[in-house]
Design a protein around this motif. Sequence first.
Motif, mmCIF file in Angstrom:
data_model
loop_
_atom_site.group_PDB
_atom_site.id
_atom_site.type_symbol
_atom_site.label_atom_id
_atom_site.label_comp_id
_atom_site.label_asym_id
_atom_site.label_seq_id
_atom_site.Cartn_x
_atom_site.Cartn_y
_atom_site.Cartn_z
ATOM 1 N N GLY A 168 35.301 33.665 35.982
ATOM 2 C CA GLY A 168 35.292 34.121 34.958
ATOM 3 C C GLY A 168 36.079 36.034 34.501
ATOM 4 O O GLY A 168 36.805 35.897 33.162
ATOM 5 N N GLN A 169 35.530 36.500 35.160
ATOM 6 C CA GLN A 169 36.012 38.157 34.696
ATOM 7 C C GLN A 169 37.835 37.453 34.532
ATOM 8 O O GLN A 169 38.128 38.406 33.749
ATOM 9 C CB GLN A 169 35.552 38.776 35.808
ATOM 10 C CG GLN A 169 33.845 39.206 35.978
ATOM 11 C CD GLN A 169 33.469 39.986 37.128
ATOM 12 O OE1 GLN A 169 35.014 40.682 38.307
ATOM 13 N NE2 GLN A 169 32.545 40.236 37.341
ATOM 14 N N THR A 172 39.245 36.429 31.096
ATOM 15 C CA THR A 172 40.072 36.999 30.251
ATOM 16 C C THR A 172 40.205 37.491 30.440
ATOM 17 O O THR A 172 41.166 38.464 28.972
ATOM 18 C CB THR A 172 38.322 37.937 29.987
ATOM 19 O OG1 THR A 172 37.553 38.774 31.594
ATOM 20 C CG2 THR A 172 36.913 36.781 30.604
ATOM 21 N N LYS A 175 47.410 36.339 30.160
ATOM 22 C CA LYS A 175 47.950 36.263 28.289
ATOM 23 C C LYS A 175 48.569 35.628 27.899
ATOM 24 O O LYS A 175 49.035 35.028 29.106
ATOM 25 C CB LYS A 175 48.058 37.967 28.251
ATOM 26 C CG LYS A 175 48.057 38.913 28.238
ATOM 27 C CD LYS A 175 48.256 40.376 28.235
ATOM 28 C CE LYS A 175 47.432 41.635 28.271
ATOM 29 N NZ LYS A 175 47.891 42.761 28.258
#
Length: 283
Positions: A168-169, A172, A175
Motif C-alpha cells: 500500500g505504501q 502511492t 508514476k
Amino acid sequence: MTSVEPPEHVRATFGLREVTPVALGNWEGGWRFGDVVLSPVADHARAAWSANVRESLSVDGLRLARPVRATDGRYVVSGWRADTYLEGAAEPRHDEVVSVSVRLHQATAQLERPRFLAQAPVVPWVDVDVFVAADRATWDAVPLRSLRAGGAQLSTSPDGRRSLELIGQLATLRKPVRTPSQLVHGDLFGTVLFAGARTPGLSDITPYWRPAPWAAAVIVVDALAWGGADDGLLERWADLPEWPQMLLRAIIFRLIVHTLHPRSTPHAFPGLARTADMVRLVL
C-alpha cells in the motif's frame, strides 16, 4: 525437487525408449535422456507457446534450448515437453543475467501477445495463476483491486500483513510509465544456465506482457532480496528506461506474490523489505 519419471508411452512418443533417464536439479523436475530433457508441464498453452517461440528465436550471446517434437509433431505429450539439453547451472552472476535480459528482449520485441496473457485467472488457482494475478495487481490503478474482485485469499500471517502494508505504501509512489509493453521473460533470476566461459543458456521462457526494463528490474529485486547480490547492482543498470519506476513495480510484484503464494515462508520477507527500502531511495 525431482518429479516422477516420465511414463514409458511419453518416452516412446518422443523417441527416447532405449535411453536411461537421469534426474536434473535445474530443469523444474526434468529428466535427461542423452541430449534431450523431458520436463513436466504446468500449463499446456504456455508450454506450447514457449516451444514454438524457442524453435526459431535467435538471441545474440544466448544458447536457447530448442524444442524436440514428438514423433507425431506435438510439443507436449501427456503433460510432458522435450527440449535439447543445455550444459550449465544457475550461478550468482547477476549482472550477466541482466545483460541476458536486455539481449533477449531486443529479440522478443517483435513477438505478438499470446491470447492467454489477456485472460484473468479464475479461482481456484493453479500455481501459474498466482503470478498472473500478482502481475495484474501490481499494475492496477487501485492497488490490489483485481485480487479482491477475483476473490483472492490474501495472507493473514504476520509477514503477509506486513507485506500488504508495504504494498500500500509503495503503490502511492507509482508514476505513469511510457515504455511500451512487449513480450518479456519475467523469471530470469535463477534460470539462466552458466557453464564456465561458455555462452549462457536458457531452457524456457516465462511470458509476461510488460516493459522490457521491468523484467530486468525483477532480476535485480530477486538478486538483492535472496541472491546475495551487492547493493551496487541496483545502480549499475540505472541507464535502463524509467528504471526507478520499473524497480518499484518489480518489488511490488514480488511482495504480492509473497502474500498470495501458498508456499511462501516468513524467511523470504526480510530480504524483500530490505530491497523495498533500497528502491525507495532511488525514487
